[in-house]
Design a protein around this motif. Structure first.
Motif, PDB file in Angstrom:
ATOM      1  N   GLU A  82       0.837  -1.207   0.000  1.00 31.95           N
ATOM      2  CA  GLU A  82       0.000   0.000   0.000  1.00 31.95           C
ATOM      3  C   GLU A  82       0.873   1.260   0.000  1.00 31.95           C
ATOM      4  N   ALA A  83       1.995   1.229   0.717  1.00 29.73           N
ATOM      5  CA  ALA A  83       2.905   2.377   0.733  1.00 29.73           C
ATOM      6  C   ALA A  83       3.446   2.663  -0.666  1.00 29.73           C
ATOM      7  N   ARG A  84       3.682   1.622  -1.444  1.00 30.06           N
ATOM      8  CA  ARG A  84       4.122   1.827  -2.836  1.00 30.06           C
ATOM      9  C   ARG A  84       3.009   2.477  -3.644  1.00 30.06           C
ATOM     10  N   ALA A  85       1.776   2.002  -3.460  1.00 30.81           N
ATOM     11  CA  ALA A  85       0.638   2.583  -4.183  1.00 30.81           C
ATOM     12  C   ALA A  85       0.439   4.052  -3.811  1.00 30.81           C
ATOM     13  N   LEU A  86       0.744   4.405  -2.570  1.00 25.48           N
ATOM     14  CA  LEU A  86       0.590   5.785  -2.104  1.00 25.48           C
ATOM     15  C   LEU A  86       1.778   6.673  -2.474  1.00 25.48           C
ATOM     16  N   GLY A  87       2.842   6.069  -3.021  1.00 20.81           N
ATOM     17  CA  GLY A  87       4.017   6.844  -3.407  1.00 20.81           C
ATOM     18  C   GLY A  87       5.014   7.064  -2.278  1.00 20.81           C
ATOM     19  N   TRP A  88       4.793   6.440  -1.135  1.00 18.95           N
ATOM     20  CA  TRP A  88       5.736   6.569  -0.017  1.00 18.95           C
ATOM     21  C   TRP A  88       6.992   5.764  -0.297  1.00 18.95           C
ATOM     22  N   ILE A  89       6.837   4.636  -0.957  1.00 18.32           N
ATOM     23  CA  ILE A  89       7.949   3.866  -1.514  1.00 18.32           C
ATOM     24  C   ILE A  89       7.951   4.232  -2.992  1.00 18.32           C
ATOM     25  N   LYS A  90       9.046   4.802  -3.457  1.00 20.94           N
ATOM     26  CA  LYS A  90       9.045   5.486  -4.757  1.00 20.94           C
ATOM     27  C   LYS A  90       9.102   4.579  -5.982  1.00 20.94           C
ATOM     28  N   THR A  91       9.747   3.409  -5.881  1.00 19.23           N
ATOM     29  CA  THR A  91       9.919   2.588  -7.082  1.00 19.23           C
ATOM     30  C   THR A  91       9.526   1.136  -6.822  1.00 19.23           C
ATOM     31  N   ASP A  92       9.252   0.434  -7.904  1.00 19.48           N
ATOM     32  CA  ASP A  92       8.959  -0.998  -7.793  1.00 19.48           C
ATOM     33  C   ASP A  92      10.186  -1.772  -7.314  1.00 19.48           C
ATOM     34  N   LYS A  93      11.375  -1.312  -7.711  1.00 16.48           N
ATOM     35  CA  LYS A  93      12.599  -1.975  -7.242  1.00 16.48           C
ATOM     36  C   LYS A  93      12.722  -1.853  -5.725  1.00 16.48           C
ATOM     37  N   GLN A  94      12.443  -0.682  -5.189  1.00 19.02           N
ATOM     38  CA  GLN A  94      12.483  -0.522  -3.736  1.00 19.02           C
ATOM     39  C   GLN A  94      11.484  -1.466  -3.065  1.00 19.02           C
ATOM     40  N   LEU A  95      10.286  -1.546  -3.608  1.00 19.25           N
ATOM     41  CA  LEU A  95       9.282  -2.445  -3.037  1.00 19.25           C
ATOM     42  C   LEU A  95       9.792  -3.884  -3.067  1.00 19.25           C
ATOM     43  N   SER A  96      10.380  -4.288  -4.171  1.00 17.76           N
ATOM     44  CA  SER A  96      10.929  -5.637  -4.277  1.00 17.76           C
ATOM     45  C   SER A  96      12.028  -5.866  -3.241  1.00 17.76           C
ATOM     46  N   ASP A  97      12.920  -4.877  -3.092  1.00 19.10           N
ATOM     47  CA  ASP A  97      13.983  -4.974  -2.085  1.00 19.10           C
ATOM     48  C   ASP A  97      13.392  -5.108  -0.685  1.00 19.10           C
ATOM     49  N   ILE A  98      12.398  -4.290  -0.385  1.00 16.77           N
ATOM     50  CA  ILE A  98      11.765  -4.300   0.935  1.00 16.77           C
ATOM     51  C   ILE A  98      11.064  -5.631   1.189  1.00 16.77           C
ATOM     52  N   MET A  99      10.382  -6.150   0.186  1.00 12.47           N
ATOM     53  CA  MET A  99       9.709  -7.444   0.364  1.00 12.47           C
ATOM     54  C   MET A  99      10.738  -8.538   0.664  1.00 12.47           C
ATOM     55  N   GLY A 100      11.898  -8.480   0.017  1.00  8.57           N
ATOM     56  CA  GLY A 100      12.964  -9.439   0.306  1.00  8.57           C
ATOM     57  C   GLY A 100      13.491  -9.293   1.724  1.00  8.57           C
ATOM     58  N   LEU A 101      13.624  -8.053   2.172  1.00 12.02           N
ATOM     59  CA  LEU A 101      14.094  -7.808   3.536  1.00 12.02           C
ATOM     60  C   LEU A 101      13.069  -8.268   4.577  1.00 12.02           C
ATOM     61  N   ILE A 102      11.796  -8.033   4.294  1.00 10.82           N
ATOM     62  CA  ILE A 102      10.750  -8.501   5.204  1.00 10.82           C
ATOM     63  C   ILE A 102      10.761 -10.030   5.270  1.00 10.82           C
ATOM     64  N   ALA A 103      11.003 -10.682   4.142  1.00 14.28           N
ATOM     65  CA  ALA A 103      11.057 -12.147   4.128  1.00 14.28           C
ATOM     66  C   ALA A 103      12.153 -12.661   5.073  1.00 14.28           C
ATOM     67  N   GLU A 104      13.246 -11.920   5.191  1.00 13.58           N
ATOM     68  CA  GLU A 104      14.323 -12.327   6.093  1.00 13.58           C
ATOM     69  C   GLU A 104      13.919 -12.225   7.572  1.00 13.58           C
ATOM     70  N   LEU A 105      12.876 -11.445   7.862  1.00 12.73           N
ATOM     71  CA  LEU A 105      12.384 -11.325   9.245  1.00 12.73           C
ATOM     72  C   LEU A 105      11.618 -12.571   9.684  1.00 12.73           C
ATOM     73  N   LYS A 106      11.258 -13.410   8.758  1.00  6.23           N
ATOM     74  CA  LYS A 106      10.416 -14.579   9.055  1.00  6.23           C
ATOM     75  C   LYS A 106      11.248 -15.705   9.650  1.00  6.23           C
ATOM     76  N   THR A 107      11.711 -15.469  10.873  1.00  7.17           N
ATOM     77  CA  THR A 107      12.512 -16.460  11.575  1.00  7.17           C
ATOM     78  C   THR A 107      12.228 -16.376  13.066  1.00  7.17           C
TER      79      THR A 107
END
Length: 159
Positions: A82-107
């Motif tokens: 939703e933050a990407r849709a609102l423009g708070w996260i500026k690019t799709d690459k950033q969103l992809s990077d963030i999703m990868g980082l969030i995945a690392e929290l799943k431990t």
């Protein structure tokens, strides 16, 4: 402003009304309720009548209960999208990077979780310092990752 409750995305509504007795030098404008958006071509005319605006911002939001790493990271992923849709996260690459980082929290392993949170902190602060990520995105990603770590380190503590 500070809060012990983590942040999430929430709607807000702002209404400002002009005092009907106030004279802008043009005319006395009677009290009326008007709805419009800030990008309206009639903004200047409408601002003299009254403003009602609905938008989204960050605000304290109770965490899911029961609280689990999975429930929290799922919420973080939804907020990032939703933050990407609102423009708070500026690019799709950033969103992809963030999703990868969030995945690392799943431990459940605290050492891995601490390292994942440090990665998020470095990434988000770097992007924010470059001006390519807003304060809202920072709070949703970095501060909520820190919240997950605090909750994981102190399972009985809800702060």
């Amino acid at each position: 402003m500070t809060t012990q409750i983590p942040v999430g995305i929430r709607y807000f509504r702002v209404e400002a009304l002009l005092n009907p007795d106030f004279d802008h030098g043009l005319m006395n404008i009677p009290y009326e309720r008007h709805s419009f958006y800030l990008d309206s071509p009639d903004f200047n005319a409408e601002i003299n009548k009254g403003v009602e605006y609905l938008g989204k911002t960050i605000a304290p939001v109770a965490p899911p209960e029961p609280f689990t790493v999975s429930s929290w990271t799922t919420r973080m992923e939804a907020d990032a999208i939703e933050a990407r849709a609102l423009g708070w996260i500026k690019t799709d690459k950033q969103l992809s990077d963030i999703m990868g980082l969030i995945a690392e929290l799943k431990t459940e392993e605290l050492k891995k979780l601490r390292n994942a949170v440090k990665k998020i902190e470095r990434y988000v602060l770097s992007e924010k310092n470059k001006g390519s990520m807003t304060d809202e995105a920072d709070a949703l990603i970095r501060l909520n990752a820190q919240y997950l770590l605090r909750r994981s380190e102190n399972p009985g503590n809800r702060d």
